[in-house]
Design a protein around this motif. Structure first.
Motif, mmCIF file in Angstrom:
data_model
loop_
_atom_site.group_PDB
_atom_site.id
_atom_site.type_symbol
_atom_site.label_atom_id
_atom_site.label_comp_id
_atom_site.label_asym_id
_atom_site.label_seq_id
_atom_site.Cartn_x
_atom_site.Cartn_y
_atom_site.Cartn_z
ATOM 1 N N ASP A 56 29.533 -67.952 83.375
ATOM 2 C CA ASP A 56 30.644 -67.720 84.299
ATOM 3 C C ASP A 56 30.714 -66.267 84.757
ATOM 4 O O ASP A 56 31.129 -65.989 85.880
ATOM 5 C CB ASP A 56 31.980 -68.122 83.657
ATOM 6 C CG ASP A 56 32.107 -69.628 83.475
ATOM 7 O OD1 ASP A 56 31.353 -70.364 84.151
ATOM 8 O OD2 ASP A 56 32.948 -70.063 82.665
ATOM 9 N N ASP A 57 30.322 -65.330 83.878
ATOM 10 C CA ASP A 57 30.326 -63.916 84.267
ATOM 11 C C ASP A 57 29.336 -63.661 85.402
ATOM 12 O O ASP A 57 29.566 -62.809 86.257
ATOM 13 C CB ASP A 57 29.983 -63.018 83.075
ATOM 14 C CG ASP A 57 31.079 -63.014 82.020
ATOM 15 O OD1 ASP A 57 32.247 -63.263 82.382
ATOM 16 O OD2 ASP A 57 30.767 -62.758 80.845
ATOM 17 N N ALA A 61 30.072 -61.927 89.030
ATOM 18 C CA ALA A 61 29.284 -60.820 89.580
ATOM 19 C C ALA A 61 28.805 -61.139 90.995
ATOM 20 O O ALA A 61 28.842 -60.284 91.883
ATOM 21 C CB ALA A 61 28.102 -60.518 88.669
ATOM 22 N N ILE A 62 28.383 -62.371 91.227
ATOM 23 C CA ILE A 62 27.904 -62.773 92.555
ATOM 24 C C ILE A 62 29.059 -62.768 93.553
ATOM 25 O O ILE A 62 28.923 -62.255 94.669
ATOM 26 C CB ILE A 62 27.222 -64.155 92.484
ATOM 27 C CG1 ILE A 62 25.915 -64.047 91.680
ATOM 28 C CG2 ILE A 62 26.953 -64.695 93.875
ATOM 29 C CD1 ILE A 62 25.283 -65.378 91.327
ATOM 30 N N ILE A 63 30.210 -63.301 93.160
ATOM 31 C CA ILE A 63 31.378 -63.334 94.053
ATOM 32 C C ILE A 63 31.826 -61.917 94.405
ATOM 33 O O ILE A 63 32.149 -61.619 95.551
ATOM 34 C CB ILE A 63 32.533 -64.138 93.418
ATOM 35 C CG1 ILE A 63 32.158 -65.621 93.384
ATOM 36 C CG2 ILE A 63 33.837 -63.925 94.184
ATOM 37 C CD1 ILE A 63 33.104 -66.484 92.572
ATOM 38 N N ILE A 91 17.890 -64.883 90.796
ATOM 39 C CA ILE A 91 18.961 -65.161 89.836
ATOM 40 C C ILE A 91 18.835 -66.603 89.381
ATOM 41 O O ILE A 91 18.836 -67.523 90.195
ATOM 42 C CB ILE A 91 20.351 -64.894 90.437
ATOM 43 C CG1 ILE A 91 20.499 -63.403 90.735
ATOM 44 C CG2 ILE A 91 21.446 -65.373 89.498
ATOM 45 C CD1 ILE A 91 21.813 -63.026 91.368
ATOM 46 N N MET A 92 18.697 -66.787 88.085
ATOM 47 C CA MET A 92 18.590 -68.117 87.496
ATOM 48 C C MET A 92 19.853 -68.372 86.677
ATOM 49 O O MET A 92 20.333 -67.462 85.998
ATOM 50 C CB MET A 92 17.369 -68.204 86.580
ATOM 51 C CG MET A 92 16.078 -67.750 87.263
ATOM 52 S SD MET A 92 15.631 -68.783 88.628
ATOM 53 C CE MET A 92 14.667 -69.987 87.791
ATOM 54 N N PRO A 93 20.396 -69.588 86.711
ATOM 55 C CA PRO A 93 21.644 -69.857 85.990
ATOM 56 C C PRO A 93 21.516 -69.670 84.481
ATOM 57 O O PRO A 93 22.498 -69.389 83.804
ATOM 58 C CB PRO A 93 21.972 -71.307 86.338
ATOM 59 C CG PRO A 93 20.803 -71.857 87.051
ATOM 60 C CD PRO A 93 19.916 -70.740 87.449
ATOM 61 N N ASP A 94 20.304 -69.795 83.932
ATOM 62 C CA ASP A 94 20.138 -69.637 82.485
ATOM 63 C C ASP A 94 19.673 -68.230 82.107
ATOM 64 O O ASP A 94 19.392 -67.960 80.955
ATOM 65 C CB ASP A 94 19.145 -70.671 81.955
ATOM 66 C CG ASP A 94 17.760 -70.511 82.566
ATOM 67 O OD1 ASP A 94 17.653 -69.893 83.649
ATOM 68 O OD2 ASP A 94 16.794 -71.006 81.963
#
Length: 164
Positions: A56-57, A61-63, A91-94
């Motif tokens: 979620d962090d 950061a992206i937002i 950027i990878m979600p994991d």
């Protein structure tokens, strides 16, 4: 005369493990805000907040449009390597990331970094091939042989025949 900036916070103890002396990364105090930061001094000097950004962090950061760098752990040398992400590319979600340090803005995360677990539990063998009693006896015979005699010994090949 320039004085060294004093930290306005306590240094997290896990940073010593994350950034050892052998690393091209440096833990220092930001001259602008007095917070601890990680500087990548390998090529272009860049400053990063020390909190691990993931899950979620990472979305936060992206937002917020905060640049991030990917953390790649190098077990062979015992320190991380930082890789640029070029905006949202890479950027990878994991993945695990650090957010760019921006003075007087709150950190995205203060989560500590934990190196990945070892491939095997400590104290366990590496999974060597099973050796026969004959192979162990041959190893012991060669191990105990004086070097002067070993020089003249013919080496067996994988097929059990003497080598050249």
């Amino acid at each position: 005369m320039k004085t060294k900036q004093r930290a306005s916070e306590r240094k997290p103890p896990w940073l010593r493990t994350f950034v050892p002396k052998s690393s091209p990364l440096v833990v220092t105090v930001c001259e602008g805000c007095g917070l601890y930061i990680i500087q990548d001094r390998e090529n272009v000097w860049e400053s990063w907040d020390y909190g691990l950004v993931e899950g979620d962090d990472l979305t936060v950061a992206i937002i917020l449009g905060r640049p991030v760098t990917r953390v790649t752990w190098l077990p062979s040398v015992g320190h991380p390597l930082l890789r640029s992400t070029f905006g949202s590319r890479g950027i990878m979600p994991d993945g695990q990331y650090l957010a760019r340090h921006m003075c007087h803005l709150a950190r995205i995360s203060v989560k500590p970094f934990k190196p990945p677990r070892r491939g095997r539990p400590s104290g366990k063998p590496w999974g060597w091939p099973k050796l026969s009693k004959q192979e162990i006896a041959e190893f012991k015979r060669i191990w105990d042989m004086p070097y002067s005699q070993l020089k003249h010994e013919k080496t067996p090949t994988n097929h059990g025949r003497p080598g050249r």
